[in-house]
Scaffold this motif. Structure first.
Motif, PDB file in Angstrom:
ATOM      1  N   PRO A 176       0.799  -1.228   0.000  1.00  0.00           N
ATOM      2  CA  PRO A 176       0.000   0.000   0.000  1.00  0.00           C
ATOM      3  C   PRO A 176       0.831   1.277   0.000  1.00  0.00           C
ATOM      4  N   TRP A 177       2.058   1.198   0.487  1.00  0.00           N
ATOM      5  CA  TRP A 177       2.902   2.391   0.523  1.00  0.00           C
ATOM      6  C   TRP A 177       3.450   2.739  -0.858  1.00  0.00           C
ATOM      7  N   ILE A 179       1.682   3.210  -3.506  1.00  0.00           N
ATOM      8  CA  ILE A 179       0.673   3.925  -4.274  1.00  0.00           C
ATOM      9  C   ILE A 179       1.183   5.327  -4.628  1.00  0.00           C
ATOM     10  N   TRP A 181      -0.030   9.075  -7.134  1.00  0.00           N
ATOM     11  CA  TRP A 181      -1.203   9.856  -7.508  1.00  0.00           C
ATOM     12  C   TRP A 181      -1.971   9.175  -8.638  1.00  0.00           C
ATOM     13  N   ALA A 184      -3.541   5.891  -7.498  1.00  0.00           N
ATOM     14  CA  ALA A 184      -4.652   6.133  -6.581  1.00  0.00           C
ATOM     15  C   ALA A 184      -5.940   6.403  -7.355  1.00  0.00           C
ATOM     16  N   TRP A 215      -6.424   0.319   4.389  1.00  0.00           N
ATOM     17  CA  TRP A 215      -5.489   1.357   3.944  1.00  0.00           C
ATOM     18  C   TRP A 215      -6.132   2.662   3.526  1.00  0.00           C
ATOM     19  N   TRP A 219      -4.428   6.518   3.142  1.00  0.00           N
ATOM     20  CA  TRP A 219      -4.375   7.239   1.867  1.00  0.00           C
ATOM     21  C   TRP A 219      -5.096   8.588   1.976  1.00  0.00           C
ATOM     22  N   ILE A 222      -2.849  11.018   3.720  1.00  0.00           N
ATOM     23  CA  ILE A 222      -1.729  11.469   2.879  1.00  0.00           C
ATOM     24  C   ILE A 222      -2.177  12.616   1.980  1.00  0.00           C
ATOM     25  N   TRP A 223      -3.286  12.427   1.269  1.00  0.00           N
ATOM     26  CA  TRP A 223      -3.687  13.454   0.305  1.00  0.00           C
ATOM     27  C   TRP A 223      -4.402  14.622   0.968  1.00  0.00           C
ATOM     28  N   LEU A 235     -11.657   9.528  -2.818  1.00  0.00           N
ATOM     29  CA  LEU A 235     -11.463   8.513  -1.780  1.00  0.00           C
ATOM     30  C   LEU A 235     -12.675   8.454  -0.838  1.00  0.00           C
TER      31      LEU A 235
END
Length: 305
Positions: A176-177, A179, A181, A184, A215, A219, A222-223, A235
């Motif tokens: 998962p790390w 990923i 842009w 995603a 996850w 995510w 992060i965004w 998301l």
């Protein structure tokens, strides 16, 4: 897992205001005079027009908006259909470009709301039987988009949904790390098409659902941190489309707080252009996904026992 009341409240405001903005600014998304099926710049106006129609179609499908918003959604659908010459442009484009998939994909939201074009229906049914069409090489999440459009339009299509899902990035349940842009966005659309935008939440296989549920909070964080609000809104749609929705109030309230009174939502943390037309061009997609996220979350809340 239920949709929290705070999320339902934020979703209502987000969806209603986003739809109002799309409806009020719809003429900024009109096709230029003289546009033909050749579409020298499909991504410039044609694709955004379809995105607005998609949002309106899902609001009408879910039927959780108020009467005024349902009228606005119907008016937005009518506007987009008129821009496409009531389906003639889609028919002409598909007739001249057999292997293109966008006429089918553009048509699906209209079919969802009862619009039909008899000649296009016949052409798409014929096209679906061609070996050359099945052989078109598409990215895996794009192949899912076409399969879902065929399902929505009622075409005979023996899609192997399990195989289509496994061919995607998400289907491999990767690290998962890793990923990024681009990936995603591909992941979000894999979920959108397998679940038909939250209408078939069990369409995402259980192991992929578990992977996303684990996850997705990471995510989103992060965004959110880098201010990529368009992706954050996508998301949120993913979370609302799971068999047991993942809807963290702080995530929804973050987008709701960004939204302007008129419904506008910025795509990222960059400065916003003051020119209304450029503003529409730059940020219409984010307003679309905000409207979709809100409508799906409200629909899921309404279906809870």
């Amino acid at each position: 897992m239920t949709v929290p009341e705070a999320v339902a409240t934020a979703a209502r405001s987000m969806a209603d205001r986003a739809l109002s903005w799309l409806h009020a600014n719809r003429t900024h998304g009109a096709l230029p005079p003289g546009t033909t099926e050749e579409l020298t710049d499909p991504d410039g106006v044609y694709k955004p027009l379809g995105e607005s129609a998609l949002a309106a179609s899902l609001i009408l499908r879910d039927s959780v908006a108020g009467p005024g918003q349902l009228i606005a959604a119907q008016a937005l659908m009518d506007f987009a259909w008129q821009q496409l010459r009531e389906g003639d442009m889609l028919y002409e484009r598909q007739l001249r470009h057999t292997l293109m998939t966008d006429p089918l994909e553009m048509y699906a939201p209209f079919v969802r709301c009862g619009y039909r074009h008899a000649d296009l229906d016949r052409l798409l049914a014929h096209r679906a039987r061609l070996r050359s069409v099945d052989g078109v090489e598409l990215l895996p999440n794009r192949r899912l988009a076409v399969a879902n459009a065929a399902r929505v339009t009622g075409l005979a299509h023996d899609a192997d949904w399990a195989a289509l899902a496994r061919a995607t990035w998400l289907g491999a349940t990767p690290e998962p790390w890793a990923i990024n842009w681009f990936t995603a966005y591909a992941m979000t659309h894999t979920v959108f098409h397998l679940t038909d935008w939250g209408g078939r939440p069990h369409g995402l296989p259980p192991d992929l659902t578990a992977y996303v549920r684990t996850w997705l909070p990471v995510w989103i964080d992060i965004w959110r941190e880098v201010g990529q609000w368009d992706l954050v809104a996508e998301l949120l749609i993913v979370g609302a489309s799971l068999d047991e929705p993942y809807c963290e109030p702080s995530d929804w309230e973050a987008i709701a707080a960004l939204q302007h009174e008129d419904g506008f939502v910025p795509r990222d943390a960059d400065p916003v252009d003051d020119d209304p037309h450029q503003r529409f061009k730059d940020h219409q997609h984010t307003v679309v996904v905000t409207a979709v996220a809100g409508s799906i979350a409200l629909a899921r809340a309404a279906r809870e026992p």
